[in-house]
Design a protein around this motif. Structure first.
Motif, PDB file in Angstrom:
ATOM      1  N   SER A   1       0.844  -1.191   0.000  1.00  0.00           N
ATOM      2  CA  SER A   1       0.000   0.000   0.000  1.00  0.00           C
ATOM      3  C   SER A   1       0.878   1.239   0.000  1.00  0.00           C
ATOM      4  O   SER A   1       1.932   1.272   0.623  1.00  0.00           O
ATOM      5  N   VAL A   2       0.379   2.270  -0.680  1.00  0.00           N
ATOM      6  CA  VAL A   2       1.103   3.533  -0.759  1.00  0.00           C
ATOM      7  C   VAL A   2       0.088   4.652  -0.958  1.00  0.00           C
ATOM      8  O   VAL A   2      -0.963   4.447  -1.569  1.00  0.00           O
ATOM      9  N   THR A   3       0.395   5.821  -0.420  1.00  0.00           N
ATOM     10  CA  THR A   3      -0.420   7.002  -0.660  1.00  0.00           C
ATOM     11  C   THR A   3       0.270   7.839  -1.726  1.00  0.00           C
ATOM     12  O   THR A   3       1.447   8.172  -1.594  1.00  0.00           O
TER      13      THR A   3
ATOM     14  N   ARG B   1      -4.432   9.898  -2.647  1.00  0.00           N
ATOM     15  CA  ARG B   1      -5.219   8.667  -2.642  1.00  0.00           C
ATOM     16  C   ARG B   1      -4.331   7.504  -2.220  1.00  0.00           C
ATOM     17  O   ARG B   1      -3.223   7.351  -2.717  1.00  0.00           O
ATOM     18  N   ARG B   2      -4.851   6.671  -1.337  1.00  0.00           N
ATOM     19  CA  ARG B   2      -4.137   5.454  -0.903  1.00  0.00           C
ATOM     20  C   ARG B   2      -4.595   4.299  -1.781  1.00  0.00           C
ATOM     21  O   ARG B   2      -5.794   4.090  -1.971  1.00  0.00           O
TER      22      ARG B   2
ATOM     23  N   THR C   1      -3.750   0.023  -2.883  1.00  0.00           N
ATOM     24  CA  THR C   1      -3.127  -1.242  -2.492  1.00  0.00           C
ATOM     25  C   THR C   1      -2.986  -2.103  -3.730  1.00  0.00           C
ATOM     26  O   THR C   1      -3.958  -2.297  -4.467  1.00  0.00           O
TER      27      THR C   1
END
Length: 108
Positions: A7-9, A54-55, A57
């Motif tokens: 996951s990353v924003t 926005r996050r 995954t």
């Protein structure tokens, strides 16, 4: 565990709408067999408004981390340190996380 998740924003720091493609690469350990040093295993294209964050995954089946072994008639993971790298392109250093996998049969 049958899949890996990263996951990353992602934030658009600009003042206009912009697109970005987040890419997830796998780097295998010292190779028992010939394999690419880095392989694209997942990606997602985003369209972000100015200042929007926005996050996301990205999910990767564990089988992607494995290779086919004819002797076991199935996919096996190589023991050792694998790296998952979130990057903008294949040559980008990106953000990496290391994971230690044991050798084993993933799926017959």
């Amino acid at each position: 565990m049958d899949q890996l998740r990263a996951s990353v924003t992602v934030t658009n720091t600009g003042q206009v709408e912009a697109a970005e493609v987040v890419q997830l690469y796998l780097e295998p350990p010292a190779r028992e067999v010939e394999r690419p040093a880095r392989t694209l295993v997942a990606f997602q294209r985003l369209l972000l408004g100015a200042g929007e964050a926005r996050r996301i995954t990205l999910a990767v089946p564990l089988r992607v981390c494995a290779r086919f072994d004819p002797a076991q008639d199935g996919f096996v993971t190589e023991a050792g340190l694998h790296r998952l790298v979130l990057a903008r392109h294949v040559e980008d250093e990106g953000l990496a996380v290391a994971l230690e996998l044991e050798a084993g049969l993933v799926c017959p």
